[in-house]
Design a protein around this motif. Structure first.
Motif, PDB file in Angstrom:
ATOM      1  N   VAL A 118       0.861  -1.181   0.000  1.00  0.00           N
ATOM      2  CA  VAL A 118       0.000   0.000   0.000  1.00  0.00           C
ATOM      3  C   VAL A 118       0.900   1.233   0.000  1.00  0.00           C
ATOM      4  N   VAL A 119       0.395   2.313  -0.591  1.00  0.00           N
ATOM      5  CA  VAL A 119       1.076   3.604  -0.542  1.00  0.00           C
ATOM      6  C   VAL A 119       0.192   4.552   0.258  1.00  0.00           C
ATOM      7  N   ILE A 120       0.735   5.086   1.352  1.00  0.00           N
ATOM      8  CA  ILE A 120      -0.005   6.039   2.169  1.00  0.00           C
ATOM      9  C   ILE A 120       0.778   7.353   2.220  1.00  0.00           C
ATOM     10  N   ARG A 121       0.063   8.439   2.486  1.00  0.00           N
ATOM     11  CA  ARG A 121       0.685   9.765   2.453  1.00  0.00           C
ATOM     12  C   ARG A 121       0.273  10.573   3.680  1.00  0.00           C
ATOM     13  N   ILE A 122       1.244  11.242   4.299  1.00  0.00           N
ATOM     14  CA  ILE A 122       0.969  12.147   5.406  1.00  0.00           C
ATOM     15  C   ILE A 122       1.761  13.437   5.201  1.00  0.00           C
ATOM     16  N   ARG A 123       1.403  14.448   5.969  1.00  0.00           N
ATOM     17  CA  ARG A 123       2.255  15.625   6.119  1.00  0.00           C
ATOM     18  C   ARG A 123       2.820  15.585   7.531  1.00  0.00           C
ATOM     19  N   ALA A 124       4.116  15.749   7.636  1.00  0.00           N
ATOM     20  CA  ALA A 124       4.788  15.682   8.935  1.00  0.00           C
ATOM     21  C   ALA A 124       4.597  17.010   9.667  1.00  0.00           C
ATOM     22  N   ASN A 125       3.400  17.183  10.202  1.00  0.00           N
ATOM     23  CA  ASN A 125       3.075  18.460  10.848  1.00  0.00           C
ATOM     24  C   ASN A 125       2.454  18.285  12.221  1.00  0.00           C
ATOM     25  N   ASN A 126       2.694  17.123  12.855  1.00  0.00           N
ATOM     26  CA  ASN A 126       2.169  16.875  14.194  1.00  0.00           C
ATOM     27  C   ASN A 126       3.332  16.489  15.110  1.00  0.00           C
ATOM     28  N   PRO A 127       4.006  17.477  15.700  1.00  0.00           N
ATOM     29  CA  PRO A 127       5.183  17.186  16.516  1.00  0.00           C
ATOM     30  C   PRO A 127       4.894  16.168  17.616  1.00  0.00           C
ATOM     31  N   GLY A 128       5.733  15.162  17.691  1.00  0.00           N
ATOM     32  CA  GLY A 128       5.566  14.114  18.686  1.00  0.00           C
ATOM     33  C   GLY A 128       6.357  12.891  18.276  1.00  0.00           C
ATOM     34  N   LEU A 129       6.109  11.799  18.954  1.00  0.00           N
ATOM     35  CA  LEU A 129       6.761  10.524  18.667  1.00  0.00           C
ATOM     36  C   LEU A 129       5.655   9.496  18.505  1.00  0.00           C
ATOM     37  N   TRP A 130       5.502   8.977  17.286  1.00  0.00           N
ATOM     38  CA  TRP A 130       4.341   8.157  16.962  1.00  0.00           C
ATOM     39  C   TRP A 130       4.787   6.759  16.552  1.00  0.00           C
ATOM     40  N   LEU A 131       3.997   5.787  16.942  1.00  0.00           N
ATOM     41  CA  LEU A 131       4.322   4.410  16.599  1.00  0.00           C
ATOM     42  C   LEU A 131       3.582   4.003  15.330  1.00  0.00           C
ATOM     43  N   LEU A 132       4.262   3.289  14.449  1.00  0.00           N
ATOM     44  CA  LEU A 132       3.674   2.621  13.292  1.00  0.00           C
ATOM     45  C   LEU A 132       3.875   1.134  13.532  1.00  0.00           C
ATOM     46  N   HIS A 133       2.787   0.371  13.583  1.00  0.00           N
ATOM     47  CA  HIS A 133       2.920  -1.021  14.039  1.00  0.00           C
ATOM     48  C   HIS A 133       1.779  -1.883  13.555  1.00  0.00           C
ATOM     49  N   SER A 134       1.997  -3.195  13.613  1.00  0.00           N
ATOM     50  CA  SER A 134       0.951  -4.166  13.336  1.00  0.00           C
ATOM     51  C   SER A 134      -0.066  -4.151  14.463  1.00  0.00           C
ATOM     52  N   LEU A 135      -1.334  -4.395  14.115  1.00  0.00           N
ATOM     53  CA  LEU A 135      -2.380  -4.507  15.131  1.00  0.00           C
ATOM     54  C   LEU A 135      -2.663  -5.947  15.516  1.00  0.00           C
ATOM     55  N   VAL A 136      -1.893  -6.888  14.957  1.00  0.00           N
ATOM     56  CA  VAL A 136      -1.936  -8.266  15.444  1.00  0.00           C
ATOM     57  C   VAL A 136      -1.011  -8.306  16.651  1.00  0.00           C
ATOM     58  N   ASP A 137      -1.581  -8.445  17.838  1.00  0.00           N
ATOM     59  CA  ASP A 137      -0.851  -8.153  19.063  1.00  0.00           C
ATOM     60  C   ASP A 137       0.463  -8.899  19.202  1.00  0.00           C
ATOM     61  N   HIS A 138       0.480 -10.200  18.925  1.00  0.00           N
ATOM     62  CA  HIS A 138       1.724 -10.925  19.165  1.00  0.00           C
ATOM     63  C   HIS A 138       2.788 -10.556  18.142  1.00  0.00           C
ATOM     64  N   GLN A 139       2.392 -10.109  16.942  1.00  0.00           N
ATOM     65  CA  GLN A 139       3.395  -9.655  15.982  1.00  0.00           C
ATOM     66  C   GLN A 139       4.098  -8.400  16.502  1.00  0.00           C
ATOM     67  N   THR A 140       3.326  -7.511  17.110  1.00  0.00           N
ATOM     68  CA  THR A 140       3.930  -6.315  17.688  1.00  0.00           C
ATOM     69  C   THR A 140       4.762  -6.672  18.909  1.00  0.00           C
ATOM     70  N   LEU A 141       4.286  -7.608  19.696  1.00  0.00           N
ATOM     71  CA  LEU A 141       5.045  -8.061  20.852  1.00  0.00           C
ATOM     72  C   LEU A 141       6.398  -8.617  20.425  1.00  0.00           C
ATOM     73  N   TYR A 142       6.444  -9.248  19.249  1.00  0.00           N
ATOM     74  CA  TYR A 142       7.682  -9.843  18.752  1.00  0.00           C
ATOM     75  C   TYR A 142       8.526  -8.874  17.926  1.00  0.00           C
ATOM     76  N   GLY A 143       8.063  -7.612  17.734  1.00  0.00           N
ATOM     77  CA  GLY A 143       8.955  -6.632  17.129  1.00  0.00           C
ATOM     78  C   GLY A 143       8.497  -5.929  15.880  1.00  0.00           C
ATOM     79  N   MET A 144       7.227  -6.027  15.480  1.00  0.00           N
ATOM     80  CA  MET A 144       6.766  -5.415  14.235  1.00  0.00           C
ATOM     81  C   MET A 144       6.292  -3.982  14.482  1.00  0.00           C
ATOM     82  N   SER A 145       7.239  -3.083  14.789  1.00  0.00           N
ATOM     83  CA  SER A 145       6.952  -1.684  15.073  1.00  0.00           C
ATOM     84  C   SER A 145       8.121  -0.819  14.631  1.00  0.00           C
TER      85      SER A 145
END
Length: 631
Positions: A573-600
């Motif tokens: 998939v191709v997604i687009r944002i504008r980097a205009n929200n100062p902060g630290l944001w996570l991009l991750h899988s919503l399958v819980d154990h995949q994120t637990l194992y490092g998909m972030s």
């Protein structure tokens, strides 16, 4: 009434004072909305006046081994019991309800939520999924990313603005607590809107055993895969899983012997608005209402041009709002069906849409029959097509037009444009990664204590653990090309980006066998340019002319806005944002154990972070807590 063995007991009654809360609805004229959530361990099929309750004749009664005639006076109110699938097991819940209480507020209001951790040995954080948290990134609710974890006995107060409007949800971001019940609906109604009749439908898979303890999952992973437990997607993906659900729930209620199904009351209405939320952690669900057409009006919180379908698929973390009209019929009860999209372990949970309050019998309706002459339309498939003889036509998430205005330029300035390729990999072992890097949690809040990050990634890190991050330049237009290809590809990965809505510009699919629906070849528009061991370290477009945002087929006019998207197996998939929200944001899988194992991966916009947390915002040192946070 027939006799039944019952026994009234006060065991644990002093420990469990029960005050169920189904919803918090803020006054639409209020400026501030304030409520509380209490997270704690509880039991299903439990009541303060009984160690255990059992279903009988459509009601719940205390269980015991003594023979005693039961009367209606002995019955336990259904709304005071977490029923789930009728099997007693521990859960983690907010305010002793499953799901947690609905939180309904209005756009622009200041929301204050006091979250108390009453668990004795687990930490906590609560994420408000889909909210931008503009100016309040430290309220995003991710332990060790935006805050310290809420320790047992502590209360943390979240304060943020209700924005944007739409259908969202909240859940624990620690361990696997979400799988065990720690989630609820968060609805932000338009400013000044009148109260309307709407139905909130939350669907999830369910398990007989508790999963919150991630350590036990890791220990059992090999055993489960050796026994061949697996799920199969309609596109042929085989998914070896420690999570093989035993049942499913709608609004916390499963198919329990003799107990009535969850019922949505449509008395006197000519149309019905359903806000559907997938709160599960692994499987997509296909939702339909017998004999009814569904008109999709929102996806992931944002308005889309209405399309009429027979059913809709919800992947973990997604929300879809649809309307349906009352039929001119003598039938007043209809089945609502939610079925897992899995060909080997298909599970169906039902609820009831009831037109007439005097109608109490279960529905006798049947699902729509799909045929070659009249194929059924399905919205939001995680693949491009079903096998041809299923007679279902997919309308994928990128094939709808947004009704929301876009703030991004069609052709950004070259100096303010960046493109990143991120491959989400899950090879079927207790290991998951993005571009070969397993995400390692910082040991303190990375946003407020950035010097605490002691394990940054370097270019040589492949198949290793490190705290992976991408630094964005303020106001850049950013394209993320999210892929699910190579030896580590899995099912369609549902992926969530915190702090932003993004525009879904394009979905690229593999090639399918029309007869079986199976994938024959991966999408060939992406290629690996640097590989090490089983991991691809970097990707690019196969056609170099596509670089820098020149991909053919991008929807730059009215792309749908989302915060969660499924990366199709073997595609992108191709997604687009504008980097205009100062902060630290996570991009991750919503399958819980995949994120637990490092998909972030962390998306770092904190260099322009000018809004400071409250003066009493807690700091934390190195943490070796009882339970590892998830994401």
């Amino acid at each position: 009434m027939e006799t039944m063995e019952v026994f009234g007991t006060v065991l644990l009654a002093l420990l469990w004072s029960f005050h169920p809360t189904s919803s918090f609805i803020c006054d639409k004229n209020a400026e501030v909305c304030e409520t509380s959530l209490i997270a704690e361990h509880h039991l299903t099929m439990f009541h303060p006046n009984a160690n255990k309750v059992v279903p009988y004749g459509g009601k719940l009664y205390p269980y015991n081994n003594d023979s005693k005639p039961a009367t209606d006076l002995d019955s336990v109110p259904e709304n005071e019991v977490i029923i789930a699938n009728g099997i007693q097991r521990p859960v983690v819940v907010f305010n002793k309800t499953l799901p947690g209480p609905n939180i309904i507020v209005y756009e622009g209001q200041t929301v204050i939520i006091h979250v108390t951790n009453k668990m004795s040995s687990e930490v906590l954080g609560v994420h408000w999924h889909g909210l931008y948290q503009r100016n309040t990134p430290f309220m995003d609710g991710v332990p060790f990313i935006t805050q310290c974890p809420i320790l047992p006995g502590q209360t943390f107060t979240y304060k943020f603005q209700a924005y944007p409007k739409g259908t969202f949800w909240y859940y624990s971001t620690t361990g696997l607590q979400r799988i065990d019940g720690a989630s609820g609906a968060l609805i932000i109604r338009p400013k000044g809107a009148d109260t309307t009749t709407e139905h909130i439908l939350q669907v999830q898979e369910w398990y007989d055993n508790m999963h919150s303890n991630g350590a036990s999952l890791l220990a059992n992973f090999g055993e489960d895969t050796q026994h061949g437990k697996h799920l199969v997607s309609p596109d042929g993906a085989i998914y070896h899983s420690i999570f093989t659900p035993t049942s499913a729930l709608i609004n916390g209620k499963g198919n329990v012997n003799e107990m009535p199904f969850y019922t949505f009351k449509g008395y006197g209405n000519n149309s019905f608005l359903f806000r559907t939320i997938a709160t599960g952690a692994v499987l997509p669900f296909k939702i339909s209402i017998d004999s009814h057409k569904l008109t999709i009006i929102q996806a992931n919180g944002y308005r889309v041009k209405g399309i009429n379908v027979d059913s809709v698929i919800l992947n973990p973390g997604e929300r879809i709002v649809f309307k349906t009209n009352r039929l001119d019929s003598r039938t007043y009860n209809f089945w609502i069906r939610a079925t897992t999209v899995d060909v080997t372990n298909s599970i169906e949970i039902r609820a009831i849409l009831r037109y007439d309050e005097n109608e109490v019998a279960e529905p006798k309706t049947s699902p729509t029959i799909c045929s070659s002459k009249k194929p059924c339309k399905v919205f939001n498939c995680p693949f491009e097509s079903f096998p041809v003889k299923v007679y279902m036509k997919c309308i994928t998430a990128d094939k709808v037009d947004s009704l929301e205005p876009t703030e991004l330029q069609k052709v950004p300035k070259k100096k303010q444009f960046k493109e990143y390729f991120l491959n989400f990999e899950y090879p079927g072992t207790p290991k998951a990664a993005i571009n070969g890097k397993q995400f390692l949690q910082p040991t303190a809040s990375a946003l407020t204590q950035p010097n605490s990050i002691s394990t940054p990634c370097n270019t040589s890190c492949v198949g290793c653990q490190c705290t992976n991050s991408i630094n964005l330049k303020h106001n850049d237009t950013v394209h993320f090309v999210l892929t699910n290809i190579g030896t580590g590809k899995g099912w369609g990965h549902p992926v969530h980006l915190h702090g932003h809505s993004f525009e879904l510009l394009k979905m690229g699919f593999p090639t399918y066998n029309r007869i079986t629906g199976n994938i024959t070849t991966e999408n060939e528009e992406i290629k690996c340019i640097k590989r090490r061991n089983d991991y691809c370290m970097s990707f690019t477009w196969s056609d170099s002319s596509w670089m820098n945002g020149n991909v053919p087929g991008l929807n730059l006019v009215n792309p749908p806005l989302k915060d969660t998207v499924v990366i199709p197996r073997g595609g992108y998939v191709v997604i687009r944002i504008r980097a205009n929200n100062p902060g630290l944001w996570l991009l991750h899988s919503l399958v819980d154990h995949q994120t637990l194992y490092g998909m972030s991966v962390m998306i770092n916009e904190s260099s322009h972070f000018v809004h400071q947390p409250p003066s009493d915002f807690p700091k934390c040192g190195n943490f070796d807590g009882i339970q590892t946070p998830l994401h």
